[in-house]
Design a protein around this motif. Structure first.
Motif, short mmCIF file in Angstrom:
data_model
loop_
_atom_site.label_atom_id
_atom_site.label_comp_id
_atom_site.label_asym_id
_atom_site.label_seq_id
_atom_site.Cartn_x
_atom_site.Cartn_y
_atom_site.Cartn_z
N HIS A 76 -27.89 19.75 -16.29
CA HIS A 76 -27.36 21.12 -16.31
C HIS A 76 -25.84 21.16 -16.57
O HIS A 76 -25.12 21.99 -16.03
CB HIS A 76 -27.71 21.87 -15.03
N SER A 77 -25.40 20.28 -17.45
CA SER A 77 -24.00 20.29 -17.87
C SER A 77 -23.80 21.15 -19.12
O SER A 77 -22.66 21.47 -19.48
CB SER A 77 -23.54 18.86 -18.18
N GLY A 78 -24.91 21.47 -19.79
CA GLY A 78 -24.82 22.27 -21.01
C GLY A 78 -24.56 21.47 -22.27
O GLY A 78 -24.47 22.03 -23.36
N LYS A 79 -24.46 20.14 -22.12
CA LYS A 79 -24.20 19.30 -23.30
C LYS A 79 -24.84 17.94 -23.11
O LYS A 79 -25.11 17.51 -21.98
CB LYS A 79 -22.70 19.16 -23.54
N SER A 80 -25.09 17.26 -24.22
CA SER A 80 -25.71 15.93 -24.15
C SER A 80 -24.71 14.91 -23.61
O SER A 80 -23.50 15.15 -23.55
CB SER A 80 -26.19 15.52 -25.54
N ASP A 81 -25.26 13.75 -23.23
CA ASP A 81 -24.40 12.67 -22.74
C ASP A 81 -24.90 11.35 -23.35
O ASP A 81 -25.90 11.33 -24.08
CB ASP A 81 -24.37 12.65 -21.21
N PRO A 82 -24.24 10.24 -23.09
CA PRO A 82 -24.63 8.97 -23.73
C PRO A 82 -25.97 8.40 -23.29
O PRO A 82 -26.40 7.38 -23.84
CB PRO A 82 -23.48 8.02 -23.33
N PHE A 83 -26.65 9.03 -22.32
CA PHE A 83 -27.87 8.44 -21.78
C PHE A 83 -29.13 9.19 -22.22
O PHE A 83 -30.21 8.98 -21.68
CB PHE A 83 -27.77 8.38 -20.25
N MET A 84 -29.00 10.04 -23.21
CA MET A 84 -30.14 10.81 -23.71
C MET A 84 -31.24 9.92 -24.26
O MET A 84 -32.42 10.23 -24.15
CB MET A 84 -29.67 11.78 -24.80
N PRO A 87 -35.49 10.40 -20.75
CA PRO A 87 -35.92 11.67 -21.34
C PRO A 87 -35.17 12.83 -20.68
O PRO A 87 -35.19 12.97 -19.46
CB PRO A 87 -37.42 11.72 -21.02
N THR A 88 -34.51 13.63 -21.49
CA THR A 88 -33.56 14.61 -20.96
C THR A 88 -33.72 15.97 -21.62
O THR A 88 -33.89 16.07 -22.83
CB THR A 88 -32.11 14.12 -21.16
N PHE A 89 -33.67 17.00 -20.80
CA PHE A 89 -33.59 18.39 -21.26
C PHE A 89 -32.21 18.91 -20.88
O PHE A 89 -31.82 18.82 -19.71
CB PHE A 89 -34.67 19.24 -20.61
N VAL A 90 -31.47 19.42 -21.83
CA VAL A 90 -30.14 19.93 -21.55
C VAL A 90 -30.23 21.42 -21.21
O VAL A 90 -30.66 22.23 -22.03
CB VAL A 90 -29.18 19.72 -22.73
N ALA A 91 -29.85 21.76 -19.99
CA ALA A 91 -29.83 23.15 -19.53
C ALA A 91 -28.39 23.63 -19.44
O ALA A 91 -27.46 22.83 -19.27
CB ALA A 91 -30.51 23.27 -18.16
N GLN A 92 -28.24 24.93 -19.55
CA GLN A 92 -26.91 25.52 -19.42
C GLN A 92 -26.57 25.72 -17.95
O GLN A 92 -27.43 26.10 -17.15
CB GLN A 92 -26.84 26.85 -20.16
N PRO A 93 -25.33 25.47 -17.57
CA PRO A 93 -24.94 25.75 -16.18
C PRO A 93 -24.82 27.25 -15.97
O PRO A 93 -24.82 28.04 -16.93
CB PRO A 93 -23.57 25.07 -16.06
#
Length: 361
Positions: free
Chosen positions: A133-141, A145-151
């Motif tokens: 829930h940072s709103g942006k991808s990171d190096p561990f995508m 398995p990651t879903f990016v949510a908006q804060p």
């Protein structure tokens, strides 16, 4: 309430201050990895204390019989009749996380152990998602398995970052293609120690009862959010949102209410002061009850130690010492006298960090 010889142990948590440890649980299997098995436990009502030289570790208990402490009677009879013939019911494990170093290293360790146990006998573990829930991808995508949510919009969490959790779940449930019919809500500091079965049944969730979630004690406050027409205050289970296994359709209804109740509680000064850091847990319990989603309470869903704030002994592992840096590989093991569960926790952290590529970066 009897339920046969069920023995549960599923996830160790690097929880709370200094070291508390929780263990999520699996059924019909003895503990391994140097966990105490039923023959080594003292009794279902006793706990053992570690001597003060060990500082931060104060107690643990393992119970081998009758882990269900609350279940509606009609559902209990139905569950016992059907328990031996059920087909596999996969659940999706979902973990909310910020992009902090603190949450990231915990998620990497958790996912390492998730993969180890997912396909073992007795597992009903399906997919896994880190809800970032940072709103942006990171190096561990690519690793997790990651879903990016908006804060939440700036300032709405009022400095209580946990309020992003229900909002992140709302987004994930609305936007993601989730194959499984059930969800296990977990947290970054959980470490899976055995294959996890689906403990929910007959429309009931499966949850751990927290001793510090006390709806009856706070009835006057909770009635602001759980009106009299919804029934007695005891309809609110003494749970948080994690660990909980619940039907996906039920959670899709609960999550928006959970978000709104969390925000409403935070805006109410009296409720905010009373609930403090467990406010969002109360909000989930209330929201589940508002939607008539009740829970089987498994007191062996986790093993908890006593909180030992401010105490420092000869040995310590404080997860909060690594809030902005990575724990080193090969942490020292606890001294003799520390519960086996804690020794196992440290060994599991060490195994994960030794095998996860590029640890510390």
């Amino acid at each position: 309430m009897g339920c046969g010889n069920l023995f549960f142990t599923l996830v160790v948590t690097l929880s709370a201050a200094l070291i508390t440890y929780n263990i999520l649980i699996s059924a019909n299997a003895s503990l391994n990895q140097q966990f105490p098995d039923p023959s080594h436990s003292q009794s279902s009502s006793s706990s053992s204390s570690v001597s003060r030289k060990n500082g931060l570790i104060s107690s643990t208990k393992i119970i081998s019989v009758d882990p269900i402490i609350q279940m509606p009677h009609d559902k209990y009879l139905s569950a016992n009749n059907n328990n031996n013939n059920k087909k596999k019911r996969l659940f999706h494990t979902a973990v909310t996380s910020s992009d902090s170093v603190y949450n990231t290293w915990q998620c990497r360790i958790m996912y390492y152990w998730f993969k180890k146990f997912r396909d073992q006998p007795g597992s009903e573990m399906g997919g896994f998602t880190r809800i970032l829930h940072s709103g942006k991808s990171d190096p561990f995508m690519d690793e997790i398995p990651t879903f990016v949510a908006q804060p939440l919009p700036s300032g709405m969490d009022q400095g209580y970052i946990v309020l992003n959790r229900p909002w992140a779940f709302v987004q994930w449930l609305q936007q993601a293609d989730i194959k499984e019919d059930y969800i296990l809500m977990a947290e970054p500091d959980h470490i899976i120690v055995k294959p996890i079965p689906n403990l929910s049944r007959d429309g009931l969730g499966a949850a751990f009862p927290f001793f510090y979630i006390e709806p009856k004690k706070y009835e006057s406050l909770l009635r602001k959010f759980f009106p009299d027409e919804k029934g007695p205050i005891t309809n609110i289970d003494p749970i948080g949102n994690s660990p909980v296994i619940v039907g996906k359709e039920a959670l899709q209804k609960i999550a928006p209410t959970w978000m709104n109740v969390s925000l409403a509680m935070k805006k109410d000064p009296e409720t905010d002061k009373a609930f403090g850091w467990v406010l969002e847990m109360y909000a989930y319990a209330v929201s589940s009850a508002l939607h008539d989603v009740h829970n089987i309470l498994y007191k062996e869903f986790m093993i908890q130690g006593k909180l030992t704030y401010g105490k420092i002994g000869e040995w310590r592992f404080d997860k909060r010492s690594y809030d902005n840096k990575w724990p080193p590989r090969n942490l020292p093991l606890p001294p003799p006298g520390v519960p086996d569960s804690v020794v196992t926790l440290v060994k599991m952290v060490n195994e994960a960090t030794a095998n996860i590529p590029n640890w510390g970066s």
